[in-house]
Design an enzyme around this catalytic site. Structure first.
Site, PDB file in Angstrom:
ATOM      1  NE  ARG A  49      15.809  51.076  10.947  1.00 60.51           N
ATOM      2  CZ  ARG A  49      15.887  51.033   9.621  1.00 60.51           C
ATOM      3  NH1 ARG A  49      15.694  52.142   8.919  1.00 60.51           N
ATOM      4  NH2 ARG A  49      16.147  49.895   8.995  1.00 60.51           N
ATOM      5  CG  ASP A  51      14.487  60.115  15.272  1.00 60.98           C
ATOM      6  OD1 ASP A  51      14.818  59.236  14.460  1.00 60.98           O
ATOM      7  OD2 ASP A  51      13.431  60.768  15.187  1.00 60.98           O
ATOM      8  CE1 TYR A 109       9.962  55.939  21.010  1.00 60.03           C
ATOM      9  CE2 TYR A 109       8.192  54.674  20.000  1.00 60.03           C
ATOM     10  CZ  TYR A 109       9.522  55.039  20.063  1.00 60.03           C
ATOM     11  OH  TYR A 109      10.413  54.507  19.165  1.00 60.03           O
ATOM     12  NE  ARG A 195      11.888  63.859  18.248  1.00 62.18           N
ATOM     13  CZ  ARG A 195      12.831  64.480  17.552  1.00 62.18           C
ATOM     14  NH1 ARG A 195      13.173  65.724  17.849  1.00 62.18           N
ATOM     15  NH2 ARG A 195      13.426  63.863  16.544  1.00 62.18           N
TER      16      ARG A 195
END
Length: 242
Positions: A49, A51, A109, A195
Site C-alpha cells: 500500500r 502512500d 524501495y 521516509r
C-alpha cells in the site's frame, strides 16, 4: 482462476494505492479498467500500500476471473484504457493460492536525492540544499540490518499487529556527482517507514544526531524520537519478489 498484473505508476496525482473515499487511487483506476474489459466486477489485491504521492516502478496485484484470460491481449487493452501515468507490463496466470501480498518474499524501495536544482527531477527526487556526509549515513544504514523491530519508524497510531520487519539491504548509492538514492529491501514495511528512516539518516548526515543516537532511536521504538518523514514524491517501490 488467478492472474497477476505487473505494472508501474507515477503516484503524483493519486491518494496512494488503496481505494479512498475522498480521492482517486491507483487501485480504483485498475479495478475500473479490469471490470470494464472483463465485463464483471473485478477486485484487485496489491503487493503493498504505497502512500499518496509515492511511485512504483514495479507493483504487482492479483485478481480472480471465472473465465480464461489472454494475458497479452488484456495487458494491451489495459494500457489503452488506463491513464498515462499507469502502465501495465504483464498479465499472467498463476497458481490459485498465490497471493500478491502474502506470497511476496521481499519488497525493495529507493528514495532519491539531488543536491543541485534540476527541473527534470523536481517531481521524482528530493532537492537538498545542505551538505550531507553519505559515508556516515551509510555506516548508520548498516545498523538497520542488526534489528528487527522498527516501531521507531512506524506512523503513529498505525493499525499494525507487529512492527517486526526483516531488513536485508540498506545502503546509499551515488549515481552522479549530484544525485543519490537510498535502497532498502525487506520482507515487509511499516506505514511511512522508509521516509522516516531516510529522514533520520539525513539527520545523521547533517550532524544533528550521532550514529550511536541512531542506534538508540531504533532501540527506543518511539516515533517521536526519530527524524521527520521525507517528502513522498522521491520514494519509489522498485521491486517485489516471489
Amino acid at each position: 482462476m488467478r492472474y497477476f498484473v505487473t505494472f508501474s505508476y507515477d503516484g503524483s496525482r493519486y491518494h496512494g494505492w488503496q481505494i479512498q473515499p475522498n480521492g482517486d487511487s491507483v487501485q480504483q483506476q485498475l479495478q475500473r479498467a479490469l471490470s470494464l474489459l472483463l465485463r464483471s466486477e473485478i477486485i484487485v489485491t496489491g503487493a503493498g500500500r504505497t502512500d499518496a504521492g509515492v511511485h512504483a516502478r514495479k507493483m504487482v496485484a492479483h485478481f480472480d476471473s471465472d473465465a480464461a484470460v489472454d494475458g497479452c491481449q488484456l495487458a494491451y487493452k489495459l494500457n489503452k484504457l488506463l491513464p498515462r501515468d499507469i502502465a501495465v507490463s504483464r498479465v499472467e496466470r498463476v497458481a490459485d493460492d498465490l497471493h500478491a501480498r502474502f506470497s511476496a518474499t521481499s519488497r525493495m524501495y529507493r528514495y532519491y536525492l539531488h543536491t543541485v536544482k534540476d527541473p527534470f527531477l523536481s517531481f521524482t527526487s528530493c532537492e537538498i540544499h545542505y551538505p550531507l556526509d553519505f559515508d556516515r549515513m551509510n555506516e548508520a544504514a548498516q545498523i538497520l540490518l542488526e534489528y528487527e523491530d522498527f516501531g521507531a519508524f512506524c506512523k503513529a497510531h498505525a493499525d499494525v499487529k507487529t512492527t517486526i520487519c526483516h531488513v536485508t539491504t540498506a545502503r546509499w548509492c551515488q549515481t552522479s556527482p549530484t544525485t543519490w538514492y537510498f535502497e532498502i529491501r525487506a520482507n515487509r514495511f511499516l506505514r511511512n517507514m522508509v521516509r522516516a528512516v531516510v529522514g533520520t539518516l539525513v539527520d545523521v548526515g547533517r550532524g544533528r544526531i550521532s550514529i550511536d543516537d541512531f542506534r538508540k532511536i531504533i532501540e527506543g521504538k518511539k516515533r517521536t524520537e526519530a527524524g521527520e518523514s521525507m517528502p513522498a514524491k522521491a520514494l519509489f517501490l522498485e521491486d517485489v519478489t516471489y
